[in-house]
Write an enzyme that holds these catalytic residues in place. Structure first.
Site, PDB file in Angstrom:
ATOM      1  N   ARG A   1       0.873  -1.174   0.000  1.00 28.19           N
ATOM      2  CA  ARG A   1       0.000   0.000   0.000  1.00 28.19           C
ATOM      3  C   ARG A   1       0.914   1.228   0.000  1.00 28.19           C
ATOM      4  O   ARG A   1       1.965   1.240   0.667  1.00 28.19           O
ATOM      5  CB  ARG A   1      -0.895   0.041   1.242  1.00 28.19           C
ATOM      6  CG  ARG A   1      -2.046  -0.954   1.236  1.00 28.19           C
ATOM      7  CD  ARG A   1      -3.170  -0.560   0.262  1.00 28.19           C
ATOM      8  NE  ARG A   1      -4.301  -1.472   0.344  1.00 28.19           N
ATOM      9  CZ  ARG A   1      -4.487  -2.532  -0.435  1.00 28.19           C
ATOM     10  NH1 ARG A   1      -3.595  -2.826  -1.379  1.00 28.19           N
ATOM     11  NH2 ARG A   1      -5.558  -3.291  -0.296  1.00 28.19           N
ATOM     12  N   GLU A  36      -4.148   7.750  -4.293  1.00 26.84           N
ATOM     13  CA  GLU A  36      -4.450   7.186  -5.615  1.00 26.84           C
ATOM     14  C   GLU A  36      -5.782   7.722  -6.123  1.00 26.84           C
ATOM     15  O   GLU A  36      -6.689   7.907  -5.322  1.00 26.84           O
ATOM     16  CB  GLU A  36      -4.496   5.652  -5.530  1.00 26.84           C
ATOM     17  CG  GLU A  36      -3.154   5.067  -5.130  1.00 26.84           C
ATOM     18  CD  GLU A  36      -3.195   3.557  -4.938  1.00 26.84           C
ATOM     19  OE1 GLU A  36      -4.261   2.941  -5.183  1.00 26.84           O
ATOM     20  OE2 GLU A  36      -2.173   2.988  -4.536  1.00 26.84           O
ATOM     21  N   HIS A  47      -1.924   0.461  -9.538  1.00 30.50           N
ATOM     22  CA  HIS A  47      -2.526  -0.464  -8.567  1.00 30.50           C
ATOM     23  C   HIS A  47      -3.190  -1.648  -9.283  1.00 30.50           C
ATOM     24  O   HIS A  47      -4.396  -1.868  -9.156  1.00 30.50           O
ATOM     25  CB  HIS A  47      -3.533   0.270  -7.664  1.00 30.50           C
ATOM     26  CG  HIS A  47      -3.755  -0.451  -6.367  1.00 30.50           C
ATOM     27  ND1 HIS A  47      -3.964   0.200  -5.166  1.00 30.50           N
ATOM     28  CD2 HIS A  47      -3.808  -1.770  -6.065  1.00 30.50           C
ATOM     29  CE1 HIS A  47      -4.134  -0.693  -4.200  1.00 30.50           C
ATOM     30  NE2 HIS A  47      -4.038  -1.909  -4.729  1.00 30.50           N
TER      31      HIS A  47
HETATM   32  P1  NAP Z   1      -0.439 -11.595   4.725  1.00 31.32           P
HETATM   33  O1  NAP Z   1      -0.402 -13.031   4.308  1.00 31.32           O
HETATM   34  O2  NAP Z   1      -1.203 -11.208   5.933  1.00 31.32           O
HETATM   35  O3  NAP Z   1       1.085 -11.104   4.846  1.00 31.32           O
HETATM   36  C1  NAP Z   1       1.466  -9.921   5.453  1.00 31.32           C
HETATM   37  C2  NAP Z   1       2.786 -10.133   6.124  1.00 31.32           C
HETATM   38  O4  NAP Z   1       3.238  -8.883   6.644  1.00 31.32           O
HETATM   39  C3  NAP Z   1       2.749 -11.115   7.280  1.00 31.32           C
HETATM   40  O5  NAP Z   1       3.702 -12.101   7.061  1.00 31.32           O
HETATM   41  C4  NAP Z   1       3.101 -10.287   8.504  1.00 31.32           C
HETATM   42  O6  NAP Z   1       3.951 -11.062   9.339  1.00 31.32           O
HETATM   43  C5  NAP Z   1       3.849  -9.105   7.907  1.00 31.32           C
HETATM   44  N1  NAP Z   1       3.747  -7.893   8.711  1.00 31.32           N
HETATM   45  C6  NAP Z   1       2.659  -7.381   9.334  1.00 31.32           C
HETATM   46  N2  NAP Z   1       2.981  -6.264  10.007  1.00 31.32           N
HETATM   47  C7  NAP Z   1       4.300  -6.080   9.808  1.00 31.32           C
HETATM   48  C8  NAP Z   1       5.232  -5.101  10.264  1.00 31.32           C
HETATM   49  N3  NAP Z   1       4.854  -4.109  11.086  1.00 31.32           N
HETATM   50  N4  NAP Z   1       6.510  -5.205   9.869  1.00 31.32           N
HETATM   51  C9  NAP Z   1       6.908  -6.225   9.082  1.00 31.32           C
HETATM   52  N5  NAP Z   1       6.077  -7.188   8.610  1.00 31.32           N
HETATM   53  C10 NAP Z   1       4.791  -7.106   8.974  1.00 31.32           C
HETATM   54  O7  NAP Z   1      -1.035 -10.696   3.563  1.00 31.32           O
HETATM   55  P2  NAP Z   1      -0.910 -10.915   1.962  1.00 31.32           P
HETATM   56  O8  NAP Z   1      -2.057 -11.699   1.465  1.00 31.32           O
HETATM   57  O9  NAP Z   1       0.473 -11.371   1.643  1.00 31.32           O
HETATM   58  O10 NAP Z   1      -1.108  -9.393   1.492  1.00 31.32           O
HETATM   59  C11 NAP Z   1      -0.207  -8.394   1.922  1.00 31.32           C
HETATM   60  C12 NAP Z   1      -0.659  -7.004   1.514  1.00 31.32           C
HETATM   61  O11 NAP Z   1      -0.474  -6.829   0.124  1.00 31.32           O
HETATM   62  C13 NAP Z   1      -2.152  -6.712   1.721  1.00 31.32           C
HETATM   63  O12 NAP Z   1      -2.403  -6.283   3.058  1.00 31.32           O
HETATM   64  C14 NAP Z   1      -2.440  -5.636   0.715  1.00 31.32           C
HETATM   65  O13 NAP Z   1      -2.356  -4.362   1.308  1.00 31.32           O
HETATM   66  C15 NAP Z   1      -1.333  -5.795  -0.320  1.00 31.32           C
HETATM   67  N6  NAP Z   1      -1.855  -6.173  -1.646  1.00 31.32           N
HETATM   68  C16 NAP Z   1      -1.677  -5.320  -2.693  1.00 31.32           C
HETATM   69  C17 NAP Z   1      -2.135  -5.675  -3.947  1.00 31.32           C
HETATM   70  C18 NAP Z   1      -1.949  -4.768  -5.130  1.00 31.32           C
HETATM   71  O14 NAP Z   1      -2.808  -4.742  -5.986  1.00 31.32           O
HETATM   72  N7  NAP Z   1      -0.851  -4.058  -5.227  1.00 31.32           N
HETATM   73  C19 NAP Z   1      -2.795  -6.900  -4.149  1.00 31.32           C
HETATM   74  C20 NAP Z   1      -2.963  -7.738  -3.049  1.00 31.32           C
HETATM   75  C21 NAP Z   1      -2.490  -7.368  -1.794  1.00 31.32           C
HETATM   76  P3  NAP Z   1       3.971 -10.862  10.962  1.00 31.32           P
HETATM   77  O15 NAP Z   1       2.532 -10.876  11.369  1.00 31.32           O
HETATM   78  O16 NAP Z   1       4.774 -12.024  11.428  1.00 31.32           O
HETATM   79  O17 NAP Z   1       4.637  -9.545  11.174  1.00 31.32           O
END
Ligand code: NAP
Length: 316
Positions: A234, A263, A282
């Protein structure tokens, strides 16, 4: 049920089969605030997108609301505390978009490292001169060090691809996850160490109070002058003005960005004055198949909660 945008047909069919559906019947335009507040006055279920701000005012305007389903994995646009206070269930669409988003992260990484867009523009401008030894030289990715910040579903998919590129893998989460070392061979690092050691930094952490503004001047100063910075998480994780200054100063060497502080950005955005950026609007999850899967899953989630059926996608 109120749906804040017309969705692909398979998703609309699921919703219509299960009750009365009102749709903001547009494809490209987000629903205006007033229309949203009016539309949800009498519904039990809301299916929304990342462009809809679902805050306390919206929730208060929907006294019968029981379920909110977002067609996204990230839900930083939703006031979870306000939902919880009313006992309203929130669902999202994880997993189905993981590989597609990881592909886009890699597209940006390779494009930024190898100056793909700059090369295209050079040809388009008729400025492609004779071959010379240091013409349009970029940075190697194969065999270098890949660091992922936020190694969850998408981050681990990014790391997995790095193995095919013969890369040494690092990751940073709030705490080490031993399965990542076992399954992917990635080593845990503090954020600062990861930034200093990596040739490519890919950000896939969610936007939270903790991650907002996580990447600023101090963090960019730690990166190698040859490194590539990619953000598919994000926009507000990055202090954009700091990134512009850092890219101007050449550290990081280049950036690939799919997400931005505000955005959509326009053609006058300072990032567009830089040659060493590749920007996409995005589109992390934007493949035909994945968007249909996301819409269908969002519809299934909403129906499941409203009809008291189990769904694995309730946000804890
Ligand atoms: P996820 O499986 O929940 O992975 C997020 C990871 O971030 C977890 O491993 C978590 O590990 C870590 N995390 C959380 N807080 C943190 C912090 N303060 N410092 C470091 N690491 C941290 O989520 P996902 O499915 O991979 O998706 C991740 C993000 O990608 C979404 O939240 C969304 O905003 C973004 N996204 C963007 C697009 C796009 O179109 N560009 C598409 C899909 C998703 P810990 O809990 O161990 O810290």
């Amino acid at each position: 049920m109120f749906i804040t945008r017309r969705l692909p047909d398979p998703a609309m069919a699921i919703l219509h089969e299960h009750g009365t559906v009102t749709v903001w019947d547009q494809i490209e335009t987000p629903i205006p605030r007033e229309a949203l507040l009016r539309g949800i006055a009498d519904v039990e279920g809301l299916l929304c997108l990342i462009t809809d701000r679902i805050d306390a005012e919206v929730i208060a305007a929907a006294p019968r609301l029981r379920a909110v389903s977002i067609m996204a994995v990230g839900y930083d646009n939703i006031d979870r505390a306000a939902l919880a206070a009313r006992g309203i269930t929130l669902t999202n669409t994880p997993d189905v978009l993981t590989e597609t988003t990881a592909d886009l992260a890699w597209a940006l990484l390779l494009a930024a490292a190898r100056r793909v867009v700059e090369g295209h523009t050079l040809i388009e401008r008729g400025a492609w001169g004779p071959w010379h030894p240091m013409q349009m030289v970029g940075q190697d990715i194969y065999g270098r060090v890949l660091g992922v910040v936020g190694a969850g579903r998408i981050g681990q998919a990014v790391l997995r691809r790095g193995r095919g590129f013969g890369m040494r893998l690092l990751y940073h989460n709030r705490r080490p996850n031993p399965a990542i070392a076992t399954e992917l061979g990635a080593e845990y690092r503090s954020l600062n160490d990861l930034l200093a050691e990596s040739d490519a930094v890919v950000v896939t952490a969610p936007l939270t109070a903790e991650t907002r503004g996580m990447f600023g001047a101090t963090q960019f100063a730690l990166m190698k002058p040859t490194s590539i910075f990619v953000n598919v998480a994000r926009g507000p994780l990055v202090r954009e003005a700091d990134l512009v200054a850092a890219l101007r100063a050449g550290r990081p060497w280049a950036a690939g960005l799919d997400v931005f502080e505000h955005e959509p950005i326009g053609p006058d955005h300072p990032l567009l004055t830089l040659p060493n950026v590749v920007l996409t609007p995005h589109i992390g999850s934007a493949s035909v198949a994945t968007r249909v899967r996301m819409a269908t899953l969002a519809a299934e989630n909403l129906v499941a909660v409203l009809y008291g059926r189990p769904t694995p996608n309730v946000v804890a």
